[in-house]
Structures are given as structure tokens and as C-alpha cells.
Motif scaffolding. Sequence first.
Motif, PDB file in Angstrom:
ATOM      1  N   MET A 145       0.869  -1.171   0.000  1.00  0.00           N
ATOM      2  CA  MET A 145       0.000   0.000   0.000  1.00  0.00           C
ATOM      3  C   MET A 145       0.906   1.220   0.000  1.00  0.00           C
ATOM      4  SD  MET A 145      -2.688   1.382   2.880  1.00  0.00           S
ATOM      5  CE  MET A 145      -3.969   0.188   2.493  1.00  0.00           C
ATOM      6  N   ALA A 146       0.568   2.209  -0.824  1.00  0.00           N
ATOM      7  CA  ALA A 146       1.323   3.463  -0.843  1.00  0.00           C
ATOM      8  C   ALA A 146       0.364   4.622  -1.050  1.00  0.00           C
ATOM      9  CB  ALA A 146       2.376   3.447  -1.947  1.00  0.00           C
ATOM     10  N   VAL A 147       0.713   5.760  -0.451  1.00  0.00           N
ATOM     11  CA  VAL A 147      -0.104   6.965  -0.561  1.00  0.00           C
ATOM     12  C   VAL A 147       0.793   8.182  -0.714  1.00  0.00           C
ATOM     13  CG1 VAL A 147      -2.029   6.053   0.795  1.00  0.00           C
ATOM     14  CG2 VAL A 147      -0.212   7.305   1.961  1.00  0.00           C
ATOM     15  N   ILE A 148       0.240   9.222  -1.316  1.00  0.00           N
ATOM     16  CA  ILE A 148       0.839  10.551  -1.318  1.00  0.00           C
ATOM     17  C   ILE A 148      -0.269  11.458  -0.782  1.00  0.00           C
ATOM     18  CG2 ILE A 148       1.951  12.394  -2.651  1.00  0.00           C
ATOM     19  CD1 ILE A 148       2.625  10.221  -4.775  1.00  0.00           C
ATOM     20  N   PRO A 149      -0.265  11.714   0.526  1.00  0.00           N
ATOM     21  CA  PRO A 149      -1.381  12.430   1.151  1.00  0.00           C
ATOM     22  C   PRO A 149      -1.680  13.799   0.544  1.00  0.00           C
ATOM     23  CG  PRO A 149      -0.045  11.364   2.818  1.00  0.00           C
ATOM     24  CD  PRO A 149       0.690  11.233   1.520  1.00  0.00           C
ATOM     25  N   ALA A 150      -0.680  14.556   0.158  1.00  0.00           N
ATOM     26  CA  ALA A 150      -0.924  15.892  -0.399  1.00  0.00           C
ATOM     27  C   ALA A 150      -1.739  15.825  -1.681  1.00  0.00           C
ATOM     28  CB  ALA A 150       0.396  16.615  -0.659  1.00  0.00           C
ATOM     29  N   ARG A 151      -1.616  14.726  -2.415  1.00  0.00           N
ATOM     30  CA  ARG A 151      -2.373  14.551  -3.658  1.00  0.00           C
ATOM     31  C   ARG A 151      -3.662  13.770  -3.428  1.00  0.00           C
ATOM     32  NH1 ARG A 151       1.592  11.957  -7.796  1.00  0.00           N
ATOM     33  NH2 ARG A 151      -0.404  11.578  -8.804  1.00  0.00           N
ATOM     34  N   GLN A 152      -3.872  13.262  -2.197  1.00  0.00           N
ATOM     35  CA  GLN A 152      -5.040  12.441  -1.876  1.00  0.00           C
ATOM     36  C   GLN A 152      -5.155  11.246  -2.824  1.00  0.00           C
ATOM     37  OE1 GLN A 152      -7.947  13.224   0.630  1.00  0.00           O
ATOM     38  NE2 GLN A 152      -5.921  13.632   1.444  1.00  0.00           N
ATOM     39  N   VAL A 153      -4.018  10.603  -3.090  1.00  0.00           N
ATOM     40  CA  VAL A 153      -4.004   9.418  -3.939  1.00  0.00           C
ATOM     41  C   VAL A 153      -3.327   8.274  -3.200  1.00  0.00           C
ATOM     42  CG1 VAL A 153      -4.028  10.712  -6.107  1.00  0.00           C
ATOM     43  CG2 VAL A 153      -1.837  10.069  -5.089  1.00  0.00           C
ATOM     44  N   GLY A 154      -3.682   7.081  -3.596  1.00  0.00           N
ATOM     45  CA  GLY A 154      -3.072   5.903  -3.009  1.00  0.00           C
ATOM     46  C   GLY A 154      -3.347   4.680  -3.851  1.00  0.00           C
ATOM     47  N   ILE A 155      -2.671   3.604  -3.531  1.00  0.00           N
ATOM     48  CA  ILE A 155      -2.833   2.351  -4.265  1.00  0.00           C
ATOM     49  C   ILE A 155      -2.611   1.187  -3.319  1.00  0.00           C
ATOM     50  CG2 ILE A 155      -0.398   2.252  -4.982  1.00  0.00           C
ATOM     51  CD1 ILE A 155      -1.439   1.101  -7.697  1.00  0.00           C
ATOM     52  N   VAL A 156      -3.337   0.112  -3.567  1.00  0.00           N
ATOM     53  CA  VAL A 156      -3.121  -1.151  -2.877  1.00  0.00           C
ATOM     54  C   VAL A 156      -2.952  -2.206  -3.955  1.00  0.00           C
ATOM     55  CG1 VAL A 156      -4.109  -2.914  -1.357  1.00  0.00           C
ATOM     56  CG2 VAL A 156      -4.556  -0.506  -0.909  1.00  0.00           C
ATOM     57  N   VAL A 157      -1.894  -2.991  -3.848  1.00  0.00           N
ATOM     58  CA  VAL A 157      -1.686  -4.120  -4.757  1.00  0.00           C
ATOM     59  C   VAL A 157      -1.608  -5.369  -3.894  1.00  0.00           C
ATOM     60  CG1 VAL A 157      -0.187  -5.171  -6.481  1.00  0.00           C
ATOM     61  CG2 VAL A 157      -0.428  -2.690  -6.418  1.00  0.00           C
ATOM     62  N   LEU A 158      -2.452  -6.341  -4.219  1.00  0.00           N
ATOM     63  CA  LEU A 158      -2.507  -7.598  -3.480  1.00  0.00           C
ATOM     64  C   LEU A 158      -2.216  -8.749  -4.428  1.00  0.00           C
ATOM     65  CD1 LEU A 158      -5.937  -6.880  -1.747  1.00  0.00           C
ATOM     66  CD2 LEU A 158      -3.672  -6.529  -0.758  1.00  0.00           C
ATOM     67  N   THR A 159      -1.427  -9.698  -3.975  1.00  0.00           N
ATOM     68  CA  THR A 159      -1.192 -10.908  -4.762  1.00  0.00           C
ATOM     69  C   THR A 159      -1.473 -12.117  -3.882  1.00  0.00           C
ATOM     70  OG1 THR A 159       1.152 -11.191  -4.176  1.00  0.00           O
ATOM     71  CG2 THR A 159       0.661  -9.761  -6.057  1.00  0.00           C
ATOM     72  N   ASN A 160      -1.881 -13.199  -4.491  1.00  0.00           N
ATOM     73  CA  ASN A 160      -2.108 -14.410  -3.719  1.00  0.00           C
ATOM     74  C   ASN A 160      -0.990 -15.422  -3.968  1.00  0.00           C
ATOM     75  OD1 ASN A 160      -2.999 -15.019  -6.323  1.00  0.00           O
ATOM     76  ND2 ASN A 160      -4.468 -16.533  -5.573  1.00  0.00           N
ATOM     77  N   ARG A 161       0.222 -14.882  -4.128  1.00  0.00           N
ATOM     78  CA  ARG A 161       1.413 -15.712  -4.211  1.00  0.00           C
ATOM     79  C   ARG A 161       2.518 -15.031  -3.420  1.00  0.00           C
ATOM     80  NH1 ARG A 161       3.921 -18.955  -9.252  1.00  0.00           N
ATOM     81  NH2 ARG A 161       5.798 -19.686  -8.201  1.00  0.00           N
ATOM     82  N   PHE A 162       3.078 -15.767  -2.483  1.00  0.00           N
ATOM     83  CA  PHE A 162       4.154 -15.221  -1.675  1.00  0.00           C
ATOM     84  C   PHE A 162       5.412 -15.073  -2.531  1.00  0.00           C
ATOM     85  CE2 PHE A 162       7.942 -15.739   0.895  1.00  0.00           C
ATOM     86  CZ  PHE A 162       7.767 -14.713   1.803  1.00  0.00           C
ATOM     87  N   THR A 163       6.099 -13.967  -2.371  1.00  0.00           N
ATOM     88  CA  THR A 163       7.423 -13.785  -2.959  1.00  0.00           C
ATOM     89  C   THR A 163       8.356 -13.346  -1.842  1.00  0.00           C
ATOM     90  OG1 THR A 163       6.939 -11.486  -3.529  1.00  0.00           O
ATOM     91  CG2 THR A 163       6.545 -13.132  -5.235  1.00  0.00           C
ATOM     92  N   ARG A 164       9.587 -13.766  -1.906  1.00  0.00           N
ATOM     93  CA  ARG A 164      10.538 -13.431  -0.848  1.00  0.00           C
ATOM     94  C   ARG A 164      10.867 -11.938  -0.839  1.00  0.00           C
ATOM     95  NH1 ARG A 164      10.943 -18.153   0.754  1.00  0.00           N
ATOM     96  NH2 ARG A 164      11.754 -19.973  -0.234  1.00  0.00           N
ATOM     97  N   CYS A 165      10.840 -11.323  -1.986  1.00  0.00           N
ATOM     98  CA  CYS A 165      11.196  -9.910  -2.105  1.00  0.00           C
ATOM     99  C   CYS A 165      10.034  -9.150  -2.733  1.00  0.00           C
ATOM    100  CB  CYS A 165      12.438  -9.749  -2.960  1.00  0.00           C
ATOM    101  SG  CYS A 165      13.844 -10.653  -2.305  1.00  0.00           S
ATOM    102  N   ASN A 166      10.014  -7.860  -2.515  1.00  0.00           N
ATOM    103  CA  ASN A 166       8.873  -7.078  -2.981  1.00  0.00           C
ATOM    104  C   ASN A 166       9.220  -6.066  -4.058  1.00  0.00           C
ATOM    105  OD1 ASN A 166      10.197  -5.085  -1.598  1.00  0.00           O
ATOM    106  ND2 ASN A 166       8.808  -5.067   0.123  1.00  0.00           N
TER     107      ASN A 166
END
Length: 180
Positions: A145-166
Motif C-alpha cells: 500500500m502506498a499513498v501521497i497524502p498531499a495529492r489524496q491518492v493511493g494504491i493497494v496491490v494484493l497478490t495471492n502468491r508469496f514472494t521473498r522480495c517485494n
Amino acid sequence: MHASGLDLNGAQLRYMAQGYTAQGRPADYLPSGLLGGAWAMRASIKDMGIYLKAAAGDASTPAPLRRAMRLAQTPYYDLTSEGMQFGLGWVITPFNRANQFQRLIRRPEHYHFIPYRGRKILHPRFNPYALIGKTGATDGFRAYMAVIPARQVGIVVLTNRFTRCNGRLTSLANEILLRE
């Protein structure tokens, strides 16, 4: 938020997506256990949307929750050579360096934060113009999840596969979020 927590009951489990290991095998659902708060939070899509709005500073968020979110998103330490700062569970990346955007969207798949000399920030202040993000992983899932509050924008990315690194996950989300 009504469908979030550390452990799910039988009715909630019916609606949970199947998670997969890094090798592509179905991952078992594991109860949270002793230290579940450190790794086992699960949430519905609807609840993730509510949380995203609160993280981005939406005016409809109750004032006490908005204040708590800002406290958590305030940077208290500089810990990487990349200019990233750390709040209470959040990574804060101020937009003040050349090539910052390219660095945020072109991370290698195996990307990890590399701590170096930690430096406590003497006068911590919330920066609404920064990219503020949080990763997570549990039982065959990975999230960002990431946001930029001053712009009132954000995103959530979900995956149903574990990865060791992001690295690939955060790069994709940041590229979408940082588009003008």
C-alpha cells in the motif's frame, strides 16, 4: 473495518482467496499464534479501501484515527543510503532527489532495503508530499500500500502468491501511483 483481523472464523475463511507459496504450491492457512500482530493481519477488499482512505488522509476519516495515522506516517529514522525514512511501520520516501521517480519504479525483483548507519531524525514532522508505503506478507500472500497524502491518492496491490522480495510489486504500484 468489519472483516479484518488476525484470525478468521469458518464463515470468513470461505471467502478467503487461496494463497500460494513462492514455488506455486497452495499455502495452508495458519492461525496467527503468539506474534500474529507482526505478520498475520488479514483484511477484505472493502476494509483495505477504508484503510487506504485513512492512510491518504481522507477528510471523512474520524479525527482521532487521522491523527494516529499521521503519527505512524511521521519519519523518525533515516536508515538507508537511498534517502528513505522510517515511521511506525511505514517507509517514507521524500521527493527531493534527482532520478527519484526512476529509482522508485525500477527496483529489481530481489530488492531489499539495505540499512546503513541509522540516524534518528531530531525534529520529526509529517511530510504529506512524500511517498508513504507499507509492504506485508502472510500465508501465500504479498501486499503493498502506498499513498501521497498531499495529492489524496493511493494504491493497494494484493497478490495471492508469496514472494521473498517485494521489488517488482512495489515498482508496479509506484509506477501507477506516480503517473501524472
